[in-house]
Design an enzyme around this catalytic site. Structure first.
Site, PDB file in Angstrom:
ATOM      1  N   CYS A 134       1.223  -0.592   0.034  1.00  0.00           N
ATOM      2  CA  CYS A 134      -0.048  -0.078  -0.256  1.00  0.00           C
ATOM      3  C   CYS A 134       0.933   1.260   0.061  1.00  0.00           C
ATOM      4  O   CYS A 134       1.411   1.597  -0.722  1.00  0.00           O
ATOM      5  CB  CYS A 134      -0.761  -0.009   1.124  1.00  0.00           C
ATOM      6  SG  CYS A 134      -2.396   0.544   0.671  1.00  0.00           S
ATOM      7  N   HIS A 147      -4.156  -4.135   0.006  1.00  0.00           N
ATOM      8  CA  HIS A 147      -3.388  -3.324   1.694  1.00  0.00           C
ATOM      9  C   HIS A 147      -3.615  -4.388   3.431  1.00  0.00           C
ATOM     10  O   HIS A 147      -3.943  -5.962   2.937  1.00  0.00           O
ATOM     11  CB  HIS A 147      -4.167  -2.206   2.064  1.00  0.00           C
ATOM     12  CG  HIS A 147      -5.514  -2.563   3.022  1.00  0.00           C
ATOM     13  ND1 HIS A 147      -6.356  -1.172   2.964  1.00  0.00           N
ATOM     14  CD2 HIS A 147      -6.608  -3.419   2.793  1.00  0.00           C
ATOM     15  CE1 HIS A 147      -7.279  -1.485   3.501  1.00  0.00           C
ATOM     16  NE2 HIS A 147      -7.826  -3.006   4.144  1.00  0.00           N
TER      17      HIS A 147
END
Lengths: 441, 263
Positions: free
Chosen positions: B95, B215
């Site tokens: 991320c 993520h």
């Protein structure tokens, strides 16, 4: 469109009844949605009916319990209250609550509106508070449903902006000022930063008991860095998550002194002590005495799903709504302190829960003592089971079917003992429906 | 055998279950009798702690926290990380970290924020009105990924033997990332957005370093990636092929299948 408010109220009560009759849901938000469509500024009319003002409760965790405590304190003090119960905390829920208590002519006969409000809806609500006394309770800001709310700092920014246009001396045309008083959590650095930036009068509440400090910080921390200068905060001690007694050694920003309070929480869990202290501050602000606040809270019964208690087959079942890492850790800590022998964990990923279940990896399941049996269930039962496997827990069982999961968990509890259920929001509603014998809609 | 894992900025860049990746790698190594030490590497940490690590992990962050970490990362940590990645030390950048190791990040307001260019990529944010790319995501690991590892045939894990190549996760990002020629994507998007929502690819691989927009806990439900990182770490550290005993990943793949069935 200029529809008289009385017409809206009558039509809406009809819609509400119809919606309940046709089983379209409890009708908690439909009337408000419709009324807002017909008259977007309808809240102006309602809030101007309130004789004393509005109390708004905002924050990630504790809104429902705190607003219910405030309602109890004020009602016991003889005040009439309009309140949005059961977490219908968007604008439509607040409008619905007003419609429900309005007379046929569309007037509200009440002293105070006590409204819990969703993080994103606070900025939408404030513009309807023109000229009113508004007490805003800021409880805390934790990570919660990043997919829906965005990051904690974004919420903080929105709140700061919302308070700015309401500050005295900034009364632009069409934005008449409300008389705002803040009741803010001193133990949450980000909340203090929001309150102080607003320059609004603020009463701070908090906990001054080093014996409650955590021995080891939990992982799910949002704000261990100074909201002002960005450097690491010093904590004399942490109560949970990023709440504690803090100061910044670099810029001097520090936890402000809190209103002295000896109020005890009627419910277990440190987070309920915060809710209690916040409600107590509001009580004092509106003129209740310590004694009456104390007495009101002693008779407090928990809100829907928040340590709500059921009995089945001679065994107690307690629901601890747990919808984000900070809340889940707080619940887990509380049930461990209560010497739980069995827990049922239910993880759903529907809209009210947040679609993203990544956060379960921020929950400290590693702290569950050996011997505690866990049953896991919910839409994302396998994610939860996987989390159990990697937490080193050996006594966990998975049961995708919720009614069977409840049975299975109850089997692991002896008569007289308590089964603790930690569900996400929609899971809590499902568990309640199963326990109360009502069908799921 | 032992492994030292460097966890970069656990107090700043750990937004939403990133710890799941550390837990997955640690447990899966320990279950095979490999000792693991996780070292928290943050602002004040001496760089020698980073240098002596065998596996690097860096996760997601909010804007404010990333800004706090930014200078320390660019000036002190990233030059060392670049050398380590070049020398074959495996890394996982998730991320915000995936964006941070690129050449630059262009926010929707203001100037480009320079990055160390450990990965030949750049990221642009197309404005606060642009849609954030949010949701469950499924991708198929590209064959080139196995080519990127020094010894694909030595991957003896259960996943490899059963030829599993699907990865699942959740993405939530405003930035769009574009890879340069020196970088290969990690996977082809089946459902979701991936790097930029345009070219159909997700993540990036350079030597033994992997970047991804999946993520938080990428590794628990994708054990083949966890094992790939462990194996690369051991091989780079001990200089020889070290087959990993297979683990029972039934639950891991049931969790993965459950996600696949939901979307």
């Amino acid at each position: 469109m200029n529809i008289p408010i009385s017409v809206i109220v009558i039509l809406n009560n009809l819609v509400s009844r119809l919606s309940r009759f046709l089983n379209l849901g409890a009708g908690a938000t439909w009337p408000g949605e419709l009324a807002l469509y017909a008259k977007p500024d309808i809240l102006n009319d309602f809030t101007s009916d309130l004789r004393k003002g509005v109390i708004i409760v905002a924050g990630t965790n504790g809104k429902t319990t705190t607003s219910l405590m405030i309602k109890k304190i004020l009602e016991d003090n003889g005040e009439r209250i309009v309140h949005n119960a059961s977490g219908a905390n968007l604008l439509n829920g607040i409008v619905s609550a007003c419609i429900k208590s309005a007379s046929r002519t569309g007037r509200i006969d009440a002293d105070w509106g006590v409204f819990e409000v969703d993080e994103n809806s606070l900025p939408l609500l404030l513009p309807f508070m023109h000229g009113r006394q508004v007490n805003i309770v800021f409880l805390n800001l934790f990570r919660d449903q990043l997919d829906r709310y965005g990051e904690v700092d974004i919420i903080a920014e929105k709140w700061e902006k919302a308070l700015k246009i309401r500050s005295p001396g900034d009364g632009k045309r069409g934005r008449q000022c409300a008389d705002i008083q803040l009741i803010a959590n001193a133990d949450d650095p980000l909340i203090v930063s929001i309150a102080q930036k607003s320059a609004l009068p603020t009463v701070f509440f908090g906990i001054d008991s080093p014996s409650f400090f955590l021995k080891k910080a939990e992982h799910a921390t949002d704000s261990a860095y100074c909201p002002r200068c960005g450097r690491k905060l010093f904590y004399q001690g942490v109560y949970f998550s990023h709440l504690g007694v803090w100061s910044c050694p670099h810029c001097g920003f520090a936890r402000p002194p809190v209103q002295a309070s000896r109020l005890r929480s009627p419910l277990p869990g440190l987070y309920n002590l915060y809710n209690t202290r916040a409600a107590g501050c509001v009580g004092k602000l509106v003129g209740c005495t310590d004694v009456s606040i104390h007495r009101s809270l002693a008779g407090f019964t928990p809100a829907f799903g928040r340590q709500e208690e059921f009995v089945k087959d001679g065994k107690k079942i307690k629901l601890f709504l747990s919808k984000n890492p900070a809340g889940f850790n707080a619940s887990l800590r509380t049930v461990i302190e209560l010497k739980a022998t069995a827990v049922l964990l239910v993880l759903n990923d529907r809209i009210p829960d947040g679609r993203d279940v990544s956060w379960i990896w921020d929950v400290d399941f590693e702290t569950v003592p050996p011997g505690v049996q866990a049953v896991v269930s919910g839409d994302r039962v396998y994610d939860l089971a996987l989390r159990m496997k990697y937490s080193g827990m050996t006594e966990y069982h998975r049961e995708p079917e919720l009614p069977r999961a409840i049975e299975s968990a109850l089997d692991r509890v002896r008569p007289g003992e308590t089964l603790y259920v930690l569900p996400t929001y929609s899971a809590m509603l499902e568990v309640r429906k199963i326990l109360t014998g009502k069908h799921i809609l | 055998m032992n492994l030292n894992i460097a966890w970069l900025y656990p107090d700043l860049m750990s937004t939403y279950g990133d710890r799941g990746n550390i837990i997955a790698v640690t447990k899966r190594a320990e279950w095979r009798g490999i000792d693991v030490i996780v070292k928290d590497i943050s602002l004040g940490t001496a760089v020698r702690e980073l240098k002596s690590s065998d596996l690097i992990f860096m996760g997601g962050a909010q804007d404010r926290q990333q800004k706090i970490a930014g200078r320390d990362f660019l000036e002190r940590k990233s030059p060392i990380m670049r050398d380590m990645v070049e020398r074959g030390v495996p890394a996982l950048f998730v991320c915000a970290a995936y964006q941070a190791v690129g050449r630059y990040y262009k926010p929707y307001q203001g100037d480009r924020i320079p990055g160390p260019g450990i990965f030949d990529l750049y990221t642009e944010h197309s404005g606060d009105q642009a849609k954030r790319l949010i949701g469950n995501v499924v991708a198929e690991i590209l064959p080139s990924f196995w080519g990127a590892s020094a010894t694909p045939e030595s991957d003896s894990g259960h996943a490899r033997m059963t030829k599993r190549t699907t990865i699942v996760g959740f993405e939530n990002h405003g930035g769009r990332t574009y890879l340069g020629p020196a970088l290969k994507p990690l996977a082809k998007v089946i459902k979701g957005f991936g790097n930029n929502g345009e070219d159909g690819f997700e993540g990036a691989v350079y030597k033994h370093a992997v970047g991804s927009y999946f993520h938080g806990p990428l590794l628990p439900k994708n054990p083949l990636l966890a094992d790939w990182l462990i194996q690369r770490a051991l091989e780079t550290k001990y200089g020889k092929r070290i087959p990993l005993p297979a683990l029972d990943d039934t639950l891991e793949y049931r969790a993965q299948t459950a996600v696949l069935n939901r979307i």
